[in-house]
Design a protein around this motif. Structure first.
Motif, PDB file in Angstrom:
ATOM      1  N   LEU A  38       0.854  -1.182   0.000  1.00 42.70           N
ATOM      2  CA  LEU A  38       0.000   0.000   0.000  1.00 42.70           C
ATOM      3  C   LEU A  38       0.889   1.229   0.000  1.00 42.70           C
ATOM      4  O   LEU A  38       1.815   1.323   0.802  1.00 42.70           O
ATOM      5  CB  LEU A  38      -0.916   0.012   1.237  1.00 42.70           C
ATOM      6  CG  LEU A  38      -1.844   1.217   1.357  1.00 42.70           C
ATOM      7  CD1 LEU A  38      -2.937   1.177   0.291  1.00 42.70           C
ATOM      8  CD2 LEU A  38      -2.465   1.293   2.743  1.00 42.70           C
ATOM      9  N   LYS A  39       0.599   2.174  -0.893  1.00 43.95           N
ATOM     10  CA  LYS A  39       1.352   3.428  -0.962  1.00 43.95           C
ATOM     11  C   LYS A  39       0.583   4.536  -0.254  1.00 43.95           C
ATOM     12  O   LYS A  39      -0.647   4.524  -0.208  1.00 43.95           O
ATOM     13  CB  LYS A  39       1.584   3.838  -2.417  1.00 43.95           C
ATOM     14  CG  LYS A  39       2.549   2.952  -3.144  1.00 43.95           C
ATOM     15  CD  LYS A  39       2.824   3.497  -4.534  1.00 43.95           C
ATOM     16  CE  LYS A  39       3.808   2.592  -5.222  1.00 43.95           C
ATOM     17  NZ  LYS A  39       4.905   3.293  -5.813  1.00 43.95           N
ATOM     18  N   THR A  40       1.324   5.496   0.252  1.00 40.80           N
ATOM     19  CA  THR A  40       0.724   6.686   0.837  1.00 40.80           C
ATOM     20  C   THR A  40      -0.225   7.320  -0.185  1.00 40.80           C
ATOM     21  O   THR A  40       0.103   7.414  -1.369  1.00 40.80           O
ATOM     22  CB  THR A  40       1.821   7.701   1.217  1.00 40.80           C
ATOM     23  OG1 THR A  40       2.732   7.077   2.110  1.00 40.80           O
ATOM     24  CG2 THR A  40       1.242   8.940   1.866  1.00 40.80           C
ATOM     25  N   GLY A  41      -1.387   7.728   0.262  1.00 42.05           N
ATOM     26  CA  GLY A  41      -2.355   8.371  -0.622  1.00 42.05           C
ATOM     27  C   GLY A  41      -3.321   7.410  -1.290  1.00 42.05           C
ATOM     28  O   GLY A  41      -4.295   7.837  -1.909  1.00 42.05           O
ATOM     29  N   LYS A  42      -3.090   6.122  -1.161  1.00 41.40           N
ATOM     30  CA  LYS A  42      -3.996   5.114  -1.733  1.00 41.40           C
ATOM     31  C   LYS A  42      -4.934   4.600  -0.642  1.00 41.40           C
ATOM     32  O   LYS A  42      -4.594   4.589   0.543  1.00 41.40           O
ATOM     33  CB  LYS A  42      -3.214   3.929  -2.323  1.00 41.40           C
ATOM     34  CG  LYS A  42      -2.298   4.329  -3.464  1.00 41.40           C
ATOM     35  CD  LYS A  42      -3.085   4.804  -4.652  1.00 41.40           C
ATOM     36  CE  LYS A  42      -2.172   5.174  -5.805  1.00 41.40           C
ATOM     37  NZ  LYS A  42      -2.892   5.752  -6.925  1.00 41.40           N
ATOM     38  N   ILE A  43      -6.087   4.142  -1.039  1.00 43.23           N
ATOM     39  CA  ILE A  43      -7.080   3.632  -0.086  1.00 43.23           C
ATOM     40  C   ILE A  43      -6.872   2.135   0.118  1.00 43.23           C
ATOM     41  O   ILE A  43      -6.766   1.377  -0.851  1.00 43.23           O
ATOM     42  CB  ILE A  43      -8.509   3.914  -0.582  1.00 43.23           C
ATOM     43  CG1 ILE A  43      -8.727   5.426  -0.660  1.00 43.23           C
ATOM     44  CG2 ILE A  43      -9.550   3.252   0.328  1.00 43.23           C
ATOM     45  CD1 ILE A  43     -10.034   5.838  -1.316  1.00 43.23           C
ATOM     46  N   LEU A  57       5.133  -1.429   8.510  1.00 45.64           N
ATOM     47  CA  LEU A  57       4.314  -0.236   8.315  1.00 45.64           C
ATOM     48  C   LEU A  57       5.211   0.965   8.582  1.00 45.64           C
ATOM     49  O   LEU A  57       5.932   0.983   9.599  1.00 45.64           O
ATOM     50  CB  LEU A  57       3.135  -0.217   9.285  1.00 45.64           C
ATOM     51  CG  LEU A  57       2.043  -1.254   9.031  1.00 45.64           C
ATOM     52  CD1 LEU A  57       2.429  -2.610   9.583  1.00 45.64           C
ATOM     53  CD2 LEU A  57       0.736  -0.802   9.640  1.00 45.64           C
ATOM     54  N   TYR A  58       5.175   1.955   7.673  1.00 47.80           N
ATOM     55  CA  TYR A  58       6.090   3.085   7.840  1.00 47.80           C
ATOM     56  C   TYR A  58       5.570   4.341   7.144  1.00 47.80           C
ATOM     57  O   TYR A  58       4.733   4.282   6.251  1.00 47.80           O
ATOM     58  CB  TYR A  58       7.482   2.743   7.320  1.00 47.80           C
ATOM     59  CG  TYR A  58       7.568   2.566   5.825  1.00 47.80           C
ATOM     60  CD1 TYR A  58       8.043   3.584   5.004  1.00 47.80           C
ATOM     61  CD2 TYR A  58       7.161   1.381   5.209  1.00 47.80           C
ATOM     62  CE1 TYR A  58       8.125   3.424   3.624  1.00 47.80           C
ATOM     63  CE2 TYR A  58       7.243   1.213   3.839  1.00 47.80           C
ATOM     64  CZ  TYR A  58       7.721   2.237   3.052  1.00 47.80           C
ATOM     65  OH  TYR A  58       7.792   2.080   1.689  1.00 47.80           O
ATOM     66  N   ILE A  59       6.129   5.467   7.593  1.00 46.22           N
ATOM     67  CA  ILE A  59       5.864   6.756   6.973  1.00 46.22           C
ATOM     68  C   ILE A  59       7.112   7.111   6.170  1.00 46.22           C
ATOM     69  O   ILE A  59       8.205   7.229   6.729  1.00 46.22           O
ATOM     70  CB  ILE A  59       5.586   7.840   8.029  1.00 46.22           C
ATOM     71  CG1 ILE A  59       4.364   7.456   8.860  1.00 46.22           C
ATOM     72  CG2 ILE A  59       5.401   9.208   7.366  1.00 46.22           C
ATOM     73  CD1 ILE A  59       4.183   8.277  10.121  1.00 46.22           C
ATOM     74  N   GLU A  90      -2.095   7.453   5.164  1.00 50.86           N
ATOM     75  CA  GLU A  90      -1.007   8.397   5.405  1.00 50.86           C
ATOM     76  C   GLU A  90       0.326   7.678   5.582  1.00 50.86           C
ATOM     77  O   GLU A  90       1.330   8.308   5.909  1.00 50.86           O
ATOM     78  CB  GLU A  90      -1.328   9.251   6.627  1.00 50.86           C
ATOM     79  CG  GLU A  90      -2.554  10.132   6.387  1.00 50.86           C
ATOM     80  CD  GLU A  90      -2.846  11.049   7.553  1.00 50.86           C
ATOM     81  OE1 GLU A  90      -1.892  11.520   8.194  1.00 50.86           O
ATOM     82  OE2 GLU A  90      -4.041  11.283   7.817  1.00 50.86           O
ATOM     83  N   TYR A  91       0.327   6.364   5.375  1.00 51.88           N
ATOM     84  CA  TYR A  91       1.557   5.594   5.518  1.00 51.88           C
ATOM     85  C   TYR A  91       1.569   4.455   4.508  1.00 51.88           C
ATOM     86  O   TYR A  91       0.602   4.260   3.780  1.00 51.88           O
ATOM     87  CB  TYR A  91       1.720   5.065   6.945  1.00 51.88           C
ATOM     88  CG  TYR A  91       0.521   4.332   7.493  1.00 51.88           C
ATOM     89  CD1 TYR A  91       0.407   2.949   7.376  1.00 51.88           C
ATOM     90  CD2 TYR A  91      -0.495   5.027   8.137  1.00 51.88           C
ATOM     91  CE1 TYR A  91      -0.688   2.276   7.878  1.00 51.88           C
ATOM     92  CE2 TYR A  91      -1.597   4.359   8.648  1.00 51.88           C
ATOM     93  CZ  TYR A  91      -1.685   2.983   8.525  1.00 51.88           C
ATOM     94  OH  TYR A  91      -2.777   2.321   9.027  1.00 51.88           O
ATOM     95  N   GLN A  92       2.677   3.748   4.474  1.00 59.38           N
ATOM     96  CA  GLN A  92       2.859   2.677   3.510  1.00 59.38           C
ATOM     97  C   GLN A  92       3.048   1.342   4.226  1.00 59.38           C
ATOM     98  O   GLN A  92       3.407   1.300   5.394  1.00 59.38           O
ATOM     99  CB  GLN A  92       4.072   2.958   2.610  1.00 59.38           C
ATOM    100  CG  GLN A  92       3.848   4.155   1.749  1.00 59.38           C
ATOM    101  CD  GLN A  92       4.840   4.336   0.621  1.00 59.38           C
ATOM    102  OE1 GLN A  92       4.643   5.230  -0.156  1.00 59.38           O
ATOM    103  NE2 GLN A  92       5.872   3.539   0.484  1.00 59.38           N
TER     104      GLN A  92
END
Length: 188
Positions: A38-43, A57-59, A90-92
């Motif tokens: 999952l990329k930041t900004g994706k649902i 899980l990370y920013i 807001e995270y990946q």
């Protein structure tokens, strides 16, 4: 798939008919090491059970990523806030090893909640489990030293931690890789 059944039965026994409905919605998906789930900004569209592997899980940050979670075999992984609200994350999330996930979509999980007697109970207990893990993490950041956080993480998962790069462990416990090196020297 037997792993998931055992995991769920441990939470609350599931009838064969509920299991048949739930398991019909699951899809087994293999991922290579270092795959972004999952990329930041994706649902977030999936709730996933880790049959094999380690997930982080990370920013993402320009200077250095901020790791705030590791999930292992026989645990669920999702960007839960994004999954619940169906808003951008807001995270990946990424795999740290070869990983096999059993995934259920948001839409299919809603059907499980609606059409099974046990779905809502399991969902509630999983949410409680995620809350307790998050609360434990927050308390450790507020009440433990970096060395105590490292020792706690290491005692919980000693073999698995050997597969996680030290820079991610350092970020997770809130120190630089150099400070983690000093902590490790003091311990040994």
């Amino acid at each position: 798939m037997d792993q998931i059944r055992k995991f769920i039965d441990h939470i609350s026994p599931i009838s064969d008919s509920d299991w048949d409905f739930f398991s019909s919605k699951l899809k087994e998906v293999p991922f290579h090491k270092n795959t972004t789930l999952l990329k930041t900004g994706k649902i977030e569209q999936h709730l996933s059970f880790i049959a094999k592997g380690i997930v982080r899980l990370y920013i993402p940050k320009e200077e250095a990523d901020v790791t705030f979670g590791f999930l292992f075999e026989n645990e669920f992984v999702t960007a839960y806030d994004s999954f619940l609200t169906q808003t951008p994350s807001e995270y990946q999330i990424e795999t740290l090893t070869e990983t096999i996930l059993w995934q259920i979509s948001h839409k299919d999980l809603q059907e499980v909640y609606k059409n099974t007697t046990i779905g809502n109970i399991i969902g509630r207990k999983m949410a409680e489990n995620m809350y307790l893990r998050k609360s434990k993490r927050e308390l450790s950041l507020l009440s433990q030293t970096a060395e105590e956080r490292y020792l706690s993480l290491f005692s919980d998962r000693p073999k698995l931690l050997k597969q996680i790069p030290l820079k991610y462990i350092a970020s997770y416990i809130g120190v630089t890789p150099q400070a983690l090196s000093r902590i490790r020297k003091r311990i040994t």
